[in-house]
Design an enzyme around this catalytic site. Structure first.
Site, PDB file in Angstrom:
ATOM      1  N   SER A 231       1.161   1.778   8.492  1.00  0.00           N
ATOM      2  CA  SER A 231       0.476   1.599   9.667  1.00  0.00           C
ATOM      3  C   SER A 231       0.444   1.717  11.432  1.00  0.00           C
ATOM      4  O   SER A 231      -0.003   0.908  12.058  1.00  0.00           O
ATOM      5  CB  SER A 231      -0.356   0.287   8.967  1.00  0.00           C
ATOM      6  OG  SER A 231      -0.495   0.616   7.692  1.00  0.00           O
TER       7      SER A 231
ATOM      8  N   ASP B  28      -1.151  -1.338  -1.432  1.00  0.00           N
ATOM      9  CA  ASP B  28      -0.290   0.080  -1.525  1.00  0.00           C
ATOM     10  C   ASP B  28       0.576  -0.015  -3.120  1.00  0.00           C
ATOM     11  O   ASP B  28       0.857   1.086  -2.855  1.00  0.00           O
ATOM     12  CB  ASP B  28       0.164   0.828  -0.381  1.00  0.00           C
ATOM     13  CG  ASP B  28      -1.162   0.636   0.486  1.00  0.00           C
ATOM     14  OD1 ASP B  28      -2.168   1.114  -0.083  1.00  0.00           O
ATOM     15  OD2 ASP B  28      -1.263   0.706   2.251  1.00  0.00           O
TER      16      ASP B  28
HETATM   17  C1  S3P Z   1      -4.022   0.223   6.195  1.00  0.00           C
HETATM   18  C2  S3P Z   1      -4.518  -0.653   5.404  1.00  0.00           C
HETATM   19  C3  S3P Z   1      -4.972  -0.521   3.767  1.00  0.00           C
HETATM   20  C4  S3P Z   1      -3.631   0.550   3.573  1.00  0.00           C
HETATM   21  C5  S3P Z   1      -4.131   1.580   3.712  1.00  0.00           C
HETATM   22  C6  S3P Z   1      -3.197   1.776   5.127  1.00  0.00           C
HETATM   23  C7  S3P Z   1      -3.785   0.527   7.375  1.00  0.00           C
HETATM   24  O1  S3P Z   1      -6.545  -0.118   3.400  1.00  0.00           O
HETATM   25  O2  S3P Z   1      -3.955   0.398   1.878  1.00  0.00           O
HETATM   26  O3  S3P Z   1      -3.296   2.859   2.891  1.00  0.00           O
HETATM   27  O4  S3P Z   1      -2.850   1.003   8.108  1.00  0.00           O
HETATM   28  O5  S3P Z   1      -4.419  -0.405   8.084  1.00  0.00           O
HETATM   29  P1  S3P Z   1      -7.122  -1.480   3.549  1.00  0.00           P
HETATM   30  O6  S3P Z   1      -7.370  -2.491   4.499  1.00  0.00           O
HETATM   31  O7  S3P Z   1      -8.824  -0.550   4.209  1.00  0.00           O
HETATM   32  O8  S3P Z   1      -7.081  -2.170   2.212  1.00  0.00           O
END
Ligand code: S3P
Length: 433
Positions: free
Chosen positions: A25, A319
């Site tokens: 992220s 996750d």
């Molecule tokens: C992420 C946010 C999460 C996560 C994804 C990465 C990000 O999704 O599940 O693997 O980098 O902003 P959501 O915010 O849609 O739940």
């Protein structure tokens, strides 16, 4: 077929120290915000998983230059800004984060583009970003709220948006859109999702504020010039999670995972470890480019307690739920996951895929619309061929499942681990002895 991994038995415990790869992220954000500095910056410790490379290649197609100066450090040069002479097709491959965050940015750029992705990404919901970006005046055409997205960049207007889901991807898409608008855009969410965008933008000097009032958690941004600064990326707690669970369950284990991001919006797994009375400590706490980092030591724990995951905890460990389901399968007693309906919209429908896999192994699991209930047991009684559905987190979770049960299993489509964690098997081997 080389895409089926046949796991081997483990004899002794997991021991030693590893450094896990950089946070996915934060890496996406370093590339995207870095590309908005209109300068040359150094990004240290970038994730080279396929998802982040998709973001990098998209930026490159729009005129951003880069050069790797070592395995994971690169110079990103965005001095010429982002541009495209005609409508450009940009491939997000498997990466939902690329598709959603970049939609927010491209909605306000002065070019048009089409965002495409692989089969899995093309089935995932995009209404969550199309709708609020539409309220800002974005011109996005979609295939029934799915990819491909045709985005015609335009001048946007500020909004206040109450997000019906706590999603960092939705929040970050709107932040990226709002960063180009003179008036402040404010985004509310009921529970706080990961705040890496907010932290990195403050670090880069953007006009951004965050807080909490009676309507929920908010972030407010407006047009800002970003200060070009080097960005260093912490290790990924979502990748560390697989080793943490294995270390807690495999007898004789004592492992330390170094340089892990422990931003509180990501450490729901540590709360679960506390509930489960797992023996762990955090050492050497420090900050790296404004993000909290530490070393996590986990020791084998004999009587792990069942746990309950729900409510505010969900966005803080979204996750990690597949690997926490694996943990629950080895704990005597009933563990539950609730309020996690958005798991059905990830790289696979993670509620259904986990329930199907566990049932095929004889694990006592019950599906709920928003999660599952697992009645764990000491040993699993069956072997099965496990399907990853090309979902990287399922692949790694099933690997740990086989390891902690000392049972050889076949995992179909294992190569999908490359989307987030190409070094997974190598690091696991390093800890085995
Ligand atoms: C992420 C946010 C999460 C996560 C994804 C990465 C990000 O999704 O599940 O693997 O980098 O902003 P959501 O915010 O849609 O739940």
């Amino acid at each position: 077929m080389d895409n089926i991994l046949k796991t081997k038995e483990l004899i002794k415990g997991l021991k030693g120290e590893i450094t896990i790869p950089p946070d996915k992220s934060i890496s996406h954000r370093a590339l995207i915000f870095g590309a908005l500095t209109n300068s040359k910056i150094k990004i240290k410790n970038l994730s080279k998983g396929e998802d982040c490379i998709s973001t990098l290649e998209i930026l490159e197609k729009l005129g951003v230059k880069y050069e790797f100066i070592s395995e994971r450090d690169l110079i990103l040069n965005s001095s010429e800004g982002l541009s495209a002479s005609k409508k450009v097709t940009l491939n997000c491959n498997n990466s939902g984060t690329s598709a959603r965050l970049l939609s927010g940015l491209f909605s306000r750029c002065d070019f048009s583009c089409v965002l495409i992705g692989d089969n899995s990404l093309s089935k995932r919901p995009m209404k969550r970003i199309i709708e609020p970006l539409g309220l800002m005046g974005a011109k996005i055409k979609s295939n029934d709220n799915k990819l491909p997205l045709e985005i015609e960049g335009t001048k946007l207007k500020a909004i206040t948006y109450y997000s019906p889901i706590s999603s960092a991807q939705v929040k970050s898409a709107l932040i990226l859109a709002g960063l180009g608008v003179d008036e402040p855009t404010r985004i509310y969410e009921k529970t706080l999702s990961r705040n890496h965008s907010e932290i990195m933008l403050s670090y880069l000097g953007a006009d951004i504020k965050t807080g909490q009032d009676d309507k929920g958690y908010f972030v407010e941004v407006k047009k800002s010039k970003l200060i070009p600064k080097d960005i260093e990326i912490a290790g990924d707690i979502s990748s560390a999670a697989f080793f943490m669970v294995a270390g807690a369950i495999v007898p004789n284990s004592d492992i330390t995972i170094k340089n892990v991001g422990i931003n509180p919006t990501r450490t729901g797994i540590l709360d679960v470890f506390k509930q489960a009375e797992i023996d762990f400590t955090i050492l050497n706490k420090r900050k790296v480019s404004s993000e909290l980092v530490g070393d996590i030591r986990v020791k084998y724990t004999k009587n792990i307690k069942p746990f309950e995951i729900k409510g505010d905890l969900i966005p803080r460990l979204i996750d990690e739920i597949p690997i926490l389901a694996v943990l629950a399968s080895k704990i005597q007693g009933i563990s539950t996951v609730s309020d996690a309906q958005d798991l059905r919209n990830k790289e696979s429908d993670r509620i259904k895929t986990i329930v199907d896999a566990f049932l095929s192994l004889g694990i006592d699991i019950k599906e709920k619309p928003d999660g599952f209930i697992i009645n764990g047991c000491a040993e699993i009684n069956k072997s099965a061929i496990l399907e990853t559905h090309l979902d990287h987190r399922l692949a790694m979770s099933y690997y740990v499942l086989s390891l902690i049960n000392n049972q050889s299993m076949e995992i179909k489509g294992f190569n999908c681990v490359n989307t987030s964690f190409p070094e997974f098997l190598k690091l696991m081997d390093k800890l085995k002895n």
